[in-house]
Design a protein around this motif. Structure first.
Motif, mmCIF file in Angstrom:
data_model
loop_
_atom_site.group_PDB
_atom_site.id
_atom_site.type_symbol
_atom_site.label_atom_id
_atom_site.label_comp_id
_atom_site.label_asym_id
_atom_site.label_seq_id
_atom_site.Cartn_x
_atom_site.Cartn_y
_atom_site.Cartn_z
ATOM 1 N N GLU A 1 28.429 39.406 42.333
ATOM 2 C CA GLU A 1 27.757 38.504 41.392
ATOM 3 C C GLU A 1 27.462 39.217 40.078
ATOM 4 O OE1 GLU A 1 25.243 35.629 44.471
ATOM 5 O OE2 GLU A 1 24.317 37.434 43.641
ATOM 6 N N LEU A 2 26.978 40.459 40.176
ATOM 7 C CA LEU A 2 26.583 41.182 38.976
ATOM 8 C C LEU A 2 27.766 41.456 38.057
ATOM 9 C CD1 LEU A 2 24.122 43.748 40.617
ATOM 10 C CD2 LEU A 2 23.501 41.757 39.224
ATOM 11 N N LEU A 3 28.882 41.874 38.630
ATOM 12 C CA LEU A 3 30.048 42.178 37.806
ATOM 13 C C LEU A 3 30.635 40.918 37.180
ATOM 14 C CD1 LEU A 3 31.765 44.922 39.991
ATOM 15 C CD2 LEU A 3 30.421 45.225 37.896
ATOM 16 N N ALA A 4 30.600 39.811 37.927
ATOM 17 C CA ALA A 4 31.070 38.547 37.353
ATOM 18 C C ALA A 4 30.185 38.138 36.178
ATOM 19 C CB ALA A 4 31.075 37.458 38.422
ATOM 20 N N ASP B 1 39.329 47.694 39.552
ATOM 21 C CA ASP B 1 39.763 48.128 38.221
ATOM 22 C C ASP B 1 39.975 46.883 37.374
ATOM 23 O OD1 ASP B 1 40.578 49.603 36.070
ATOM 24 O OD2 ASP B 1 42.624 49.869 36.790
ATOM 25 N N HIS B 2 39.078 46.661 36.405
ATOM 26 C CA HIS B 2 39.197 45.494 35.541
ATOM 27 C C HIS B 2 39.421 45.971 34.118
ATOM 28 C CE1 HIS B 2 38.317 41.745 33.439
ATOM 29 N NE2 HIS B 2 38.409 41.133 34.603
ATOM 30 N N PRO B 3 40.394 45.409 33.413
ATOM 31 C CA PRO B 3 40.727 45.905 32.075
ATOM 32 C C PRO B 3 39.610 45.726 31.060
ATOM 33 C CG PRO B 3 41.891 43.844 32.548
ATOM 34 C CD PRO B 3 41.287 44.301 33.828
ATOM 35 N N ASP B 4 38.670 44.836 31.312
ATOM 36 C CA ASP B 4 37.602 44.587 30.343
ATOM 37 C C ASP B 4 36.334 45.384 30.629
ATOM 38 O OD1 ASP B 4 39.191 42.776 28.962
ATOM 39 O OD2 ASP B 4 38.557 41.093 30.214
ATOM 40 N N LEU B 5 36.349 46.196 31.672
ATOM 41 C CA LEU B 5 35.145 46.936 32.054
ATOM 42 C C LEU B 5 35.411 48.436 32.068
ATOM 43 C CD1 LEU B 5 33.728 44.846 35.050
ATOM 44 C CD2 LEU B 5 33.061 44.739 32.645
ATOM 45 N N GLY C 1 39.308 39.991 39.024
ATOM 46 C CA GLY C 1 38.463 41.119 38.684
ATOM 47 C C GLY C 1 37.096 41.065 39.328
ATOM 48 N N VAL C 2 36.998 40.457 40.517
ATOM 49 C CA VAL C 2 35.734 40.379 41.231
ATOM 50 C C VAL C 2 35.964 40.868 42.649
ATOM 51 C CG1 VAL C 2 34.881 38.470 39.823
ATOM 52 C CG2 VAL C 2 36.124 37.975 41.943
#
Length: 306
Positions: free
Chosen positions: A130-133, A152-156, A26-27
């Motif tokens: 970096e920010l999304l991580a 597309d990350h399920p937690d965001l 997810g990065v």
């Protein structure tokens, strides 16, 4: 060593490529590439070998990946740690890219701090990977950054705020200032900000690739857009700038090249954690929409700056 870099290594070993590992984690792909460089710097022998289009782990790399999997299992056994992000706290922490900080910073202040003088705003800048991580780790309440391609990350969750039309800039009397195509810029030297040259939103490389042109030659990486703009104003370097406000005091010495081709547009998104509840008050969202609306108008070929 960052634990997430070990997770990236484990994903590369499992999937065989940085791109698939980035998708699994997810990065962004540059985030994985950077993590592998950091890990590799800790060892005198290689962790991965390139075979065709795949990365194959060396015995050391496989051993380290197995240890990373074991460590991840141990940490997972401790159970998920709740992220204390409440919409009524007095501190709002937002991570932004450099251009987003200039466009959205005033709106964040007016929407968060002005209604209640007890509130404070904490902003920090970085590249989108970096920010999304960090957002996934609970370091921010929200992140404002370009949305990586196919991200597309399920937690965001992500709300599009506005779109940017990146432009190529050169000093006014640059030998290539009259160029009207990317082909005419072949052989030029380029400057960029930090790791953005290989970031998930690398519009310059995308524009070259889609037209079958050799990749641009980036020779200087700068700490920020202001220093890059000053450098471009005094040299024959070229640079891509996502928004004219980033040119700072060098704006009068630079011009946007009028090319027949346009660079890919991209959207700036507001990312929040899906399961942490609402973290952006209505006043902040309203302020962001009012400020960013002007940046979401469709643009034709803009006139040169200065």
């Amino acid at each position: 060593m960052y634990l997430r870099y070990l997770q990236y290594l484990q994903a590369v070993v499992e999937h065989g490529s940085f791109a698939q590992a980035a998708h699994a984690c997810g990065v962004s792909q540059p985030a994985v590439s950077h993590g592998m460089k950091v890990l590799q710097s800790q060892w005198n022998e290689p962790l991965l070998l390139r075979e065709g289009r795949r990365y194959i782990p060396t015995p050391l790399g496989r051993k380290l990946a197995l240890q990373a999997a074991h460590l991840h299992a141990q940490m997972s056994a401790l159970g998920p740690q709740p992220i204390a992000v409440q919409p009524d706290t007095t501190v709002l922490r937002v991570g932004l890219t450099a251009s987003a900080a200039l466009v959205c910073g005033p709106a964040l202040y007016s929407g968060w701090c002005q209604p209640d003088r007890s509130r404070t705003l904490e902003m920090a800048t970085g590249h989108e990977g970096e920010l999304l991580a960090a957002l996934l780790q609970g370091q921010w309440h929200a992140v404002i950054a370009p949305r990586p391609r196919h991200f597309d990350h399920p937690d965001l969750t992500v709300q599009e705020l506005y779109r940017l039309n990146p432009q190529i800039y050169a000093r006014k009397r640059h030998p290539l200032a009259a160029a009207n195509s990317l082909a005419q810029l072949q052989g030029a030297d380029w400057a960029c900000v930090g790791s953005a040259v290989s970031g998930p939103v690398d519009v310059l490389a995308e524009a070259h690739q889609v037209r079958g042109l050799p990749p641009p030659r980036t020779v200087v990486r700068c700490a920020d857009f202001a220093s890059m703009a000053q450098l471009v104003a005094q040299t024959d370097l070229l640079a891509v700038v996502p928004h004219p406000s980033l040119l700072g005091s060098a704006a009068g010495q630079l011009r946007a090249l009028r090319l027949n081709e346009s660079l890919p547009l991209y959207s700036m998104g507001l990312f929040t954690l899906r399961h942490s509840g609402p973290t952006m008050p209505a006043s902040v969202l309203a302020a962001l929409r009012s400020v960013t609306k002007a940046h979401d108008e469709p643009r034709d070929d803009p006139p040169p700056v200065g």
